[in-house]
Design a protein around this motif. Structure first.
Motif, short mmCIF file in Angstrom:
data_model
loop_
_atom_site.label_atom_id
_atom_site.label_comp_id
_atom_site.label_asym_id
_atom_site.label_seq_id
_atom_site.Cartn_x
_atom_site.Cartn_y
_atom_site.Cartn_z
N TYR A 38 0.81 -1.23 0.00
CA TYR A 38 0.00 0.00 0.00
C TYR A 38 0.84 1.27 0.00
CZ TYR A 38 -3.57 -3.38 1.17
OH TYR A 38 -4.41 -4.47 1.12
N ASP A 48 3.29 4.17 -0.99
CA ASP A 48 3.77 4.79 -2.22
C ASP A 48 5.29 4.78 -2.23
OD1 ASP A 48 2.67 5.75 -4.49
OD2 ASP A 48 2.34 7.79 -3.77
N ILE A 67 -1.28 -2.00 -4.56
CA ILE A 67 -2.71 -1.65 -4.64
C ILE A 67 -3.02 -0.87 -5.91
CG2 ILE A 67 -2.33 0.43 -3.19
CD1 ILE A 67 -5.54 -1.60 -3.06
N LYS A 68 -2.04 -0.09 -6.42
CA LYS A 68 -2.29 0.71 -7.63
C LYS A 68 -2.67 -0.18 -8.81
CE LYS A 68 0.84 4.57 -6.67
NZ LYS A 68 1.99 5.35 -7.13
N GLU A 100 -6.09 1.70 4.86
CA GLU A 100 -5.29 1.61 3.64
C GLU A 100 -5.92 0.72 2.56
OE1 GLU A 100 -2.05 -1.68 5.28
OE2 GLU A 100 -1.37 0.32 4.79
N GLY A 148 -7.31 2.73 -0.39
CA GLY A 148 -6.49 2.41 -1.56
C GLY A 148 -7.37 2.04 -2.74
N GLU A 159 -9.15 5.08 -4.02
CA GLU A 159 -8.27 5.99 -4.77
C GLU A 159 -7.94 5.46 -6.16
OE1 GLU A 159 -4.72 7.14 -2.66
OE2 GLU A 159 -4.03 8.39 -4.33
N TYR A 160 -7.64 4.17 -6.25
CA TYR A 160 -7.11 3.66 -7.52
C TYR A 160 -8.11 2.89 -8.38
CZ TYR A 160 -2.71 5.07 -5.42
OH TYR A 160 -1.73 5.81 -4.83
#
Ligand code: CP
Length: 312
Positions: free
Chosen positions: A79, A81, A93-94, A125, A129, A132-133
């Protein structure tokens, strides 16, 4: 509505509850809405009700359902960056969130806290996550800090059984041998703050919930006093928030009994440990609403999926 991550994503609690109660009369009335749409249910933790009720809700809307026990069957996710992934994690996760998004129209996630690091748990997370992605809407099927589908089902159950316009509702802590998350109690409290009700939280000292969530709520350390003239008693264990994730004690004096409950209706999200959290006589009695709550999980999920499908 894009994502359904918390009780705050319920646009109007009374409207959604009314809609769910109507939907319950004819669950298949929107079976064309989800045609050729897929929901992917990803479980990082165990489930009975959430898994089956969300699947049922999706099927009632005509959706296809894919389910994966992500925690045990997929790659261990990273998770952070910019992390150098030379340790135990295999996929970021991306990529994972974007890849999953290509296979479905909605993704729903269950990911519990590990109750070791409060800051990490509160960062959510896994859920954050994915939110977000992912390129599709995300639904919270219980995260580190919230269980909004359960809270919505509880609101439906309260509405169906309330004896008066402004009932007295008590959230009572109960003992448990294991450290449990705060998610159900948090979301129930957030949901109750949207209700016209006399709402009291009762627990032993040391079991205060996140003060940001209980802000404005009445807290009573004397369980007997709190329970007086209650219409509904919602019983739940949670571990300490201040002494994060710890079981401070397992005082069986806080177990819910028929004598303490009186004429009040009993609520619990399930699963429940009999004769620790609550005695048999309560669960087996006529005032227990636990099976109704579990049924309403289907309709809370169905309302949420319907709202998301309508906005796609
Ligand atoms: N109440 C609830 O979320 O049950 P499950 O953990 O079985 O899904």
């Amino acid at each position: 509505m894009r994502h359904f991550l918390s009780v705050n994503d319920i646009e109007s609690l009374p409207d959604w509850v009314d809609e769910a109660i109507t939907l319950k009369q004819n669950p298949y009335q929107f079976e064309d809405l989800g045609k050729r749409k897929t929901v992917c249910l990803l479980f990082f933790n165990n489930s009975l009700r959430t898994r089956l009720s969300t699947q049922k809700a999706a099927m009632n809307l005509g959706m296809e359902v894919m389910i994966m026990n992500f925690g045990s069957e997929s790659w261990v996710l990273e998770y952070q960056d910019g992390s150098v992934m030379d340790q135990g994690t295999s996929e970021h996760i991306k990529e994972a969130a974007q890849v999953v998004s290509q296979y479905c129209d909605i993704v729903a996630i269950r990911a519990f806290p590990d109750l070791k690091d409060r800051e990490k748990d509160e960062a959510e997370e896994v859920l954050s996550g994915f939110a977000e992605y992912a390129t599709v809407p995300v639904v919270n099927m219980e995260s580190s800090t919230g269980h909004p589908l359960q809270a919505l089902a509880d609101a439906i159950t309260l509405a169906e059984h309330t004896p008066k316009a402004r009932p007295k509702v008590v959230l009572s802590w109960a003992p448990h041998p294991k450290a449990l998350p705060h998610a159900v109690a948090n979301s129930f409290t957030q949901m109750m703050k949207l209700q016209d009700a006399e709402f009291i939280i009762t627990h032993p000292k040391g079991y205060e919930l996140n003060p940001k969530i209980t802000q404005g709520c009445q807290i009573e350390y004397n369980q007997e006093k709190a329970l007086k003239d209650a219409d509904f008693v919602y019983v739940k264990n949670w571990s300490s928030y201040t002494n994060y994730g710890k079981v401070l004690h397992q005082d069986l004096n806080w177990t819910m009994t028929q004598q303490k409950l009186g004429q009040a209706k009993f609520m619990h999200c399930l699963p429940v440990r009999r004769n620790v959290v609550v005695e048999d006589a309560v669960l087996d009695g006529n005032n227990s609403l636990v099976i109704n709550q579990a049924l309403n999980r289907t309709f809370s999920a169905q309302i949420v999926l319907k709202k998301i499908l309508e906005a796609l």
